[in-house]
Design an enzyme around this catalytic site. Structure first.
Site, PDB file in Angstrom:
ATOM      1  N   LYS A 175      17.999 104.348 -39.319  1.00  0.00           N
ATOM      2  CA  LYS A 175      17.086 104.469 -40.472  1.00  0.00           C
ATOM      3  C   LYS A 175      17.889 104.785 -41.729  1.00  0.00           C
ATOM      4  O   LYS A 175      17.914 105.917 -42.209  1.00  0.00           O
ATOM      5  CB  LYS A 175      16.014 105.533 -40.188  1.00  0.00           C
ATOM      6  CG  LYS A 175      14.765 105.396 -41.068  1.00  0.00           C
ATOM      7  CD  LYS A 175      13.612 106.183 -40.504  1.00  0.00           C
ATOM      8  CE  LYS A 175      12.415 106.267 -41.432  1.00  0.00           C
ATOM      9  NZ  LYS A 175      11.823 104.984 -41.815  1.00  0.00           N
ATOM     10  N   TYR A 225      17.409 108.522 -43.572  1.00  0.00           N
ATOM     11  CA  TYR A 225      16.220 109.230 -44.037  1.00  0.00           C
ATOM     12  C   TYR A 225      15.166 109.296 -42.949  1.00  0.00           C
ATOM     13  O   TYR A 225      15.276 108.614 -41.934  1.00  0.00           O
ATOM     14  CB  TYR A 225      15.665 108.574 -45.305  1.00  0.00           C
ATOM     15  CG  TYR A 225      14.881 107.291 -45.101  1.00  0.00           C
ATOM     16  CD1 TYR A 225      15.525 106.101 -44.767  1.00  0.00           C
ATOM     17  CD2 TYR A 225      13.491 107.266 -45.231  1.00  0.00           C
ATOM     18  CE1 TYR A 225      14.805 104.930 -44.588  1.00  0.00           C
ATOM     19  CE2 TYR A 225      12.766 106.092 -45.054  1.00  0.00           C
ATOM     20  CZ  TYR A 225      13.428 104.925 -44.731  1.00  0.00           C
ATOM     21  OH  TYR A 225      12.712 103.771 -44.543  1.00  0.00           O
ATOM     22  N   LEU A 252      13.352  99.040 -36.246  1.00  0.00           N
ATOM     23  CA  LEU A 252      13.373 100.495 -36.211  1.00  0.00           C
ATOM     24  C   LEU A 252      12.494 100.966 -35.049  1.00  0.00           C
ATOM     25  O   LEU A 252      11.414 100.422 -34.830  1.00  0.00           O
ATOM     26  CB  LEU A 252      12.825 101.067 -37.525  1.00  0.00           C
ATOM     27  CG  LEU A 252      12.954 102.598 -37.578  1.00  0.00           C
ATOM     28  CD1 LEU A 252      14.402 103.010 -37.812  1.00  0.00           C
ATOM     29  CD2 LEU A 252      12.069 103.192 -38.648  1.00  0.00           C
ATOM     30  N   GLU A 276       9.569  92.926 -37.571  1.00  0.00           N
ATOM     31  CA  GLU A 276       8.671  94.030 -37.932  1.00  0.00           C
ATOM     32  C   GLU A 276       8.201  93.848 -39.365  1.00  0.00           C
ATOM     33  O   GLU A 276       8.587  92.883 -40.034  1.00  0.00           O
ATOM     34  CB  GLU A 276       9.374  95.383 -37.748  1.00  0.00           C
ATOM     35  CG  GLU A 276      10.644  95.508 -38.563  1.00  0.00           C
ATOM     36  CD  GLU A 276      11.449  96.786 -38.277  1.00  0.00           C
ATOM     37  OE1 GLU A 276      10.872  97.794 -37.857  1.00  0.00           O
ATOM     38  OE2 GLU A 276      12.665  96.743 -38.517  1.00  0.00           O
TER      39      GLU A 276
HETATM   40  N1  PDD Z   1       8.959 103.472 -42.708  1.00  0.00           N
HETATM   41  N2  PDD Z   1       9.978  99.812 -39.317  1.00  0.00           N
HETATM   42  C1  PDD Z   1      10.513 100.047 -40.526  1.00  0.00           C
HETATM   43  C2  PDD Z   1      11.439  99.042 -41.099  1.00  0.00           C
HETATM   44  C3  PDD Z   1      10.193 101.243 -41.214  1.00  0.00           C
HETATM   45  O1  PDD Z   1      10.744 101.475 -42.430  1.00  0.00           O
HETATM   46  C4  PDD Z   1       9.288 102.163 -40.639  1.00  0.00           C
HETATM   47  C5  PDD Z   1       8.928 103.459 -41.312  1.00  0.00           C
HETATM   48  C6  PDD Z   1       8.731 101.861 -39.375  1.00  0.00           C
HETATM   49  C7  PDD Z   1       7.774 102.786 -38.681  1.00  0.00           C
HETATM   50  O2  PDD Z   1       8.420 103.958 -38.205  1.00  0.00           O
HETATM   51  P1  PDD Z   1       7.634 105.332 -38.054  1.00  0.00           P
HETATM   52  O3  PDD Z   1       6.464 105.043 -37.182  1.00  0.00           O
HETATM   53  O4  PDD Z   1       8.607 106.229 -37.401  1.00  0.00           O
HETATM   54  O5  PDD Z   1       7.218 105.759 -39.439  1.00  0.00           O
HETATM   55  C8  PDD Z   1       9.115 100.690 -38.738  1.00  0.00           C
HETATM   56  C9  PDD Z   1       8.707 104.710 -43.417  1.00  0.00           C
HETATM   57  C10 PDD Z   1       7.323 105.223 -43.231  1.00  0.00           C
HETATM   58  C11 PDD Z   1       9.092 104.533 -44.882  1.00  0.00           C
HETATM   59  O6  PDD Z   1      10.132 103.930 -45.106  1.00  0.00           O
HETATM   60  O7  PDD Z   1       8.383 105.003 -45.785  1.00  0.00           O
END
Ligand code: PDD
Length: 296
Positions: free
Chosen positions: A160, A43, A216, A192
């Protein structure tokens, strides 16, 4: 005022499913879909500000990588994907919010651990989430509180995937502790946040975990580190401990939906003064300003 499309006598979101724009209550996916049975899907979440997409390219590139790592085809070209994102923003009149995209290995006609035949059509779903005021979140003024929990996810967190049960459990553990989120710890070091990347600030230095399979590769992370370097800050990509975070001057998280969000408490200990600090505040401003300039 937003005017959502009328479906019969009801106004509701229009979503995208396998090439068609349909009312959200008409979008149906098979019970044999491998996303549902096996979490066999990936996703992306892309933010919308002023009706435009933030960092669409970054999300499209990471999507391609996630699919490739799982041996999945990409069922949609980048240009078509952009078109679908824009069309959903237009139809659902989104000014601020998010677009969720999911692609799974599709629905064979039974449950089986082995991957289905290659000609099995994949499932692709996109829907919008309307979040007025997303960029002016009151939480950014107050900062958030985090707890630490053990990182019990699988070892390929760089992909992801939709297997989000542990992050979901982590959020609930944080909630039960009266906090907003959890930072996950492996071998004594923070990996994280449950759905965001984690940072601490010491003096003029921003410290965040190096890239690898353990986290991620955040699209917001890449942008924020670039802006920090441009603002003459030092960036150290290395792991840090909860103790270091509690001793830091400031801390924050980044993600598509929270941008730069200050963290003011870690495991009950105030970070710095316990109030939102100047560096995180400035980085949030720069991030929002610069990303808006190049939104598409
Ligand atoms: N989540 N780490 C994890 C485990 C994440 O699920 C996310 C993003 C990030 C940050 O990635 P980015 O900057 O590309 O959004 C880091 C999204 C926002 C979600 O699951 O809703």
């Amino acid at each position: 005022m937003r005017h959502l499309p009328d479906y019969g006598d009801k106004q509701m979101r229009t979503v995208y499913l396998n090439g068609e724009y349909v009312a959200e209550n008409e979008a149906k996916v098979s019970i044999f879909d491998r996303g549902f049975l096996m979490a066999d899907g990936v996703y992306e979440v892309t933010t919308v500000l002023d009706g435009k997409l933030i960092d669409f390219d970054g999300h499209a590139v990471r999507l391609q990588r996630s699919l490739a790592e799982l041996g999945m085809e990409n069922p949609i070209s980048k240009d078509d994907l952009l078109e679908v994102h824009r069309e959903l923003v237009r139809i659902n009149e989104i000014d601020q919010g998010m677009i969720y995209l999911q692609i799974t290995r599709g629905a064979p006609d039974d449950r089986d651990f082995a991957y289905p035949p290659e000609d099995t059509p994949q499932t692709i779903v996109l829907f919008t989430q309307n979040k007025p005021g997303l960029a002016d979140s009151p939480a950014a003024q107050k900062g958030i509180k985090v707890i630490s929990i053990e990182d019990q996810r699988w070892a390929r967190r760089d992909i992801k995937t939709v297997q989000l049960l542990y992050p979901s459990m982590g959020k609930m553990m944080a909630k039960a502790a009266g906090c907003d989120d959890a930072w996950m710890v492996e071998d004594g070091h923070v990996t994280e946040g449950t759905s965001n990347n984690a940072y601490i600030i010491k003096g003029n230095t921003i410290i965040t975990r190096h890239l690898g399979n353990e986290i991620l590769h955040g699209i917001t992370r890449a942008a924020v580190l670039r802006f920090a370097k441009e603002a003459q800050m030092t960036v150290e990509e290395r792991s840090f401990t909860i103790g270091e975070a509690q001793d830091a001057d400031e801390a924050f998280i980044t993600s598509a939906s929270t941008f730069v969000m200050p963290v003011v408490e870690v495991d009950g200990a105030a970070v710095g003064t316990g109030a939102v600090g100047p560096v995180a505040t400035r980085l949030r401003e720069i991030y929002l300003e610069e990303s808006r300039k190049v939104a598409v």
